[in-house]
Design an enzyme around this catalytic site. Structure first.
Site, PDB file in Angstrom:
ATOM      1  N   ASP A  80     102.878 -26.508  13.061  1.00  0.00           N
ATOM      2  CA  ASP A  80     102.395 -27.404  14.120  1.00  0.00           C
ATOM      3  C   ASP A  80     103.177 -28.698  14.190  1.00  0.00           C
ATOM      4  OD1 ASP A  80     100.403 -25.479  14.495  1.00  0.00           O
ATOM      5  OD2 ASP A  80      99.168 -26.429  12.958  1.00  0.00           O
ATOM      6  N   LYS A 137     107.546 -27.303  16.790  1.00  0.00           N
ATOM      7  CA  LYS A 137     108.756 -26.463  16.756  1.00  0.00           C
ATOM      8  C   LYS A 137     109.000 -25.757  18.072  1.00  0.00           C
ATOM      9  CE  LYS A 137     107.559 -23.894  13.373  1.00  0.00           C
ATOM     10  NZ  LYS A 137     106.317 -24.556  13.008  1.00  0.00           N
ATOM     11  N   GLY A 188     101.144 -20.172  16.755  1.00  0.00           N
ATOM     12  CA  GLY A 188     100.953 -20.403  18.174  1.00  0.00           C
ATOM     13  C   GLY A 188     101.941 -21.462  18.575  1.00  0.00           C
ATOM     14  N   HIS A 189     102.751 -21.211  19.571  1.00  0.00           N
ATOM     15  CA  HIS A 189     103.609 -22.297  20.038  1.00  0.00           C
ATOM     16  C   HIS A 189     103.473 -22.452  21.539  1.00  0.00           C
ATOM     17  CE1 HIS A 189     106.617 -18.977  19.023  1.00  0.00           C
ATOM     18  NE2 HIS A 189     106.227 -18.791  20.237  1.00  0.00           N
ATOM     19  N   GLN A 229     105.140 -21.256  11.330  1.00  0.00           N
ATOM     20  CA  GLN A 229     104.466 -22.081  10.321  1.00  0.00           C
ATOM     21  C   GLN A 229     105.429 -23.134   9.745  1.00  0.00           C
ATOM     22  OE1 GLN A 229     103.895 -18.378   9.625  1.00  0.00           O
ATOM     23  NE2 GLN A 229     102.331 -18.577  11.171  1.00  0.00           N
TER      24      GLN A 229
HETATM   25  P1  IMP Z   1      97.004 -16.930   7.808  1.00  0.00           P
HETATM   26  O1  IMP Z   1      98.444 -17.130   8.045  1.00  0.00           O
HETATM   27  O2  IMP Z   1      96.224 -16.588   9.041  1.00  0.00           O
HETATM   28  O3  IMP Z   1      96.748 -15.969   6.682  1.00  0.00           O
HETATM   29  O4  IMP Z   1      96.395 -18.341   7.342  1.00  0.00           O
HETATM   30  C1  IMP Z   1      96.777 -18.938   6.106  1.00  0.00           C
HETATM   31  C2  IMP Z   1      96.834 -20.457   6.236  1.00  0.00           C
HETATM   32  O5  IMP Z   1      97.936 -20.817   7.059  1.00  0.00           O
HETATM   33  C3  IMP Z   1      95.612 -21.081   6.885  1.00  0.00           C
HETATM   34  O6  IMP Z   1      95.401 -22.345   6.293  1.00  0.00           O
HETATM   35  C4  IMP Z   1      96.029 -21.228   8.344  1.00  0.00           C
HETATM   36  O7  IMP Z   1      95.303 -22.234   9.001  1.00  0.00           O
HETATM   37  C5  IMP Z   1      97.485 -21.581   8.178  1.00  0.00           C
HETATM   38  N1  IMP Z   1      98.326 -21.187   9.322  1.00  0.00           N
HETATM   39  C6  IMP Z   1      98.766 -19.961   9.636  1.00  0.00           C
HETATM   40  N2  IMP Z   1      99.558 -19.991  10.717  1.00  0.00           N
HETATM   41  C7  IMP Z   1      99.658 -21.270  11.090  1.00  0.00           C
HETATM   42  C8  IMP Z   1     100.380 -21.933  12.140  1.00  0.00           C
HETATM   43  O8  IMP Z   1     101.124 -21.358  12.938  1.00  0.00           O
HETATM   44  N3  IMP Z   1     100.229 -23.289  12.194  1.00  0.00           N
HETATM   45  C9  IMP Z   1      99.452 -23.964  11.307  1.00  0.00           C
HETATM   46  N4  IMP Z   1      98.775 -23.392  10.320  1.00  0.00           N
HETATM   47  C10 IMP Z   1      98.865 -22.047  10.212  1.00  0.00           C
END
Ligand code: IMP
Length: 431
Positions: free
Chosen positions: A13, A16, A40-41, A223
């Site tokens: 977030d 990017k 999500g972008h 991420q």
């Molecule tokens: P997961 O990737 O859904 O397994 O989530 C694992 C951790 O990564 C959690 O704390 C999510 O909120 C965080 N997370 C996963 N994808 C993103 C992203 O694109 N942006 C911000 N946080 C993310």
């Protein structure tokens, strides 16, 4: 030939999507190499807002090729829905390729994500519940279904025959009586495989051929470094390699071919999900950043936790990614504050810490040590636009001081400054 990797240096977030969109203008091919529908972008073009979870941002440019590399875990129905939506909105998309080696997020991965999060109690990461962790677990444990399997009934049948009863036993061990009938699941997989087939290719060969043909390749990490499975704050991160090295393992780019790594640094910090966050601001100031920065999850809409920029965290990320230049984002969010703080070290029970700690208890007990810089006044969007047109020297002096402080502290040049979501609100500061 150029091969640029864009990575997040914080918790994802960082903005990017916009940076990739901006540099994507100069690229022939834009590639995603990790993560899945957890990312999500958002890209804003004129009055139009586009939010993607799986398609790389370059997909809005019809003269480009976008690639979903094998390091990504794919929801085939979501990729197809994102492509369909673009067409519905009258966008002629880029040429889209999906890796035949990418792993597929199955319905049982999503169910397991929810159950395992609940069972983990205080050690839950606060996942997006998109099945990301269980899908990557299956990849590593060799229970995975890959995109190429969706196109081959014999292999798919063999895998589902072997794996589904095992998955049912896993659910049973968790106290859940889940039945996974093979035929309907196989039929869905084959249907999605047939729909996805026009996009499926050997993306490793495609990208290596493109490198030989001197194409310009841009790779975007989903991420951020502090969510990376190896470098992030374990176990509160995601399950893939978000760092620049992920471009090699998740897209098939040979390491010596990477020509530059751009680290995206947001002018403050935010995170969605659980885990230690030393510079977190809990009161009014945190709320101020959240509201002004629109800090709500793109995928889950959860409010993000917000805090000051943390250079201990960022410097670690710059090092492990080999960042060659920084794109500083959301600087406009800090306007109107009397003072801007930047975390420069941690205080761990009286001991100064500058190396990012591995131990989550130690990190949780670290207090940030701040450098306080002067703020600058409120600036309307039209003022930012004028400043961007006039160039770097037109920025308020206190704002330049913040930028230069970050450069001095990190030793990495800031070449791109973003002061708003639109493409036009971007200041390029080349060497
Ligand atoms: P997961 O990737 O859904 O397994 O989530 C694992 C951790 O990564 C959690 O704390 C999510 O909120 C965080 N997370 C996963 N994808 C993103 C992203 O694109 N942006 C911000 N946080 C993310």
């Amino acid at each position: 030939m150029s091969c640029t990797v864009i990575v997040g240096t914080q918790f994802g977030d960082e903005g990017k999507g916009k940076v990739v969109d901006y540099y994507g203008q100069d690229a022939d091919i834009v590639v995603r190499y990790n993560g899945g529908a957890n990312a999500g972008h958002t890209v804003i073009v004129g009055a139009e807002r586009f939010a993607f979870r799986l398609l790389p941002s370059g997909v809005l440019r019809p003269d480009k090729t976008v690639v979903i590399g094998h390091g990504v875990v794919i929801d085939p129905d979501l990729v197809l829905a994102e492509i369909a939506e673009l067409r519905q909105r009258g966008v002629t998309p880029a040429t889209i390729y999906v890796s035949d080696r990418a792993h597929v997020v199955m319905p049982y991965h999503k169910a397991l994500d929810g159950i395992e999060e609940t069972l983990k109690g205080s050690l839950r990461a606060g996942t997006t519940r998109r099945g990301i962790g269980p899908c990557y677990s299956d990849k590593v444990a060799r229970f995975g279904i890959r995109v190429c399997d969706l196109l081959d009934e014999e292999v798919l049948q063999a895998k589902l025959d072997a794996f589904l009863p095992i998955k049912e036993r896993v659910f049973a061990a968790y106290g859940e009586a889940v039945k996974l009938p093979l035929e309907p699941l196989k039929a869905t997989c084959l249907r999605l495989g047939a729909q996805l087939a026009p996009y499926v290719t050997d993306t490793i060969t495609f990208l290596n051929d493109a490198l030989r043909q001197q194409k310009r390749i841009l790779l975007e990490g989903a991420q951020g470094t502090h969510l990376d499975i190896d470098y992030g704050i374990y176990p509160y991160g995601t399950s893939s390699n978000a760092v620049a090295g992920g471009a090699c393992t998740g897209a098939g780019i040979p390491p010596p071919q990477i020509t530059q790594v751009i680290g995206v640094v947001k002018a403050y910090t935010s995170r969605v999900g659980e885990g230690p966050f030393p510079t977190e601001l809990e009161g009014q100031l945190g709320e101020y950043l959240r509201e002004r920065g629109g800090e709500y999850g793109t995928v889950t809409q959860r409010p993000r936790r917000c805090g000051w920029l943390d250079l201990v965290m960022v410097k670690y990320a710059l090092r492990v990614n080999g960042v060659t230049s920084i794109a500083l984002t959301k600087l406009d969010v800090l306007s109107g504050l009397d003072a801007v703080k930047v975390g420069v070290a941690y205080d761990y029970h009286g001991q100064e810490v500058t190396a990012f700690p591995a131990n989550m208890r130690v990190l949780a007990e670290c207090q940030p040590v701040y450098e306080t810089l002067e703020g600058w006044g409120e600036m309307a969007r039209t003022t930012w636009r004028r400043v961007v047109d006039e160039g770097y020297e037109a920025l308020p002096q206190a704002c330049r001081r913040v930028i230069e402080f970050i450069e001095e502290a990190t030793g990495v040049p800031i070449r791109l400054i973003s002061v708003g979501p639109e493409r036009a609100l971007t200041l390029r500061r080349d060497a």
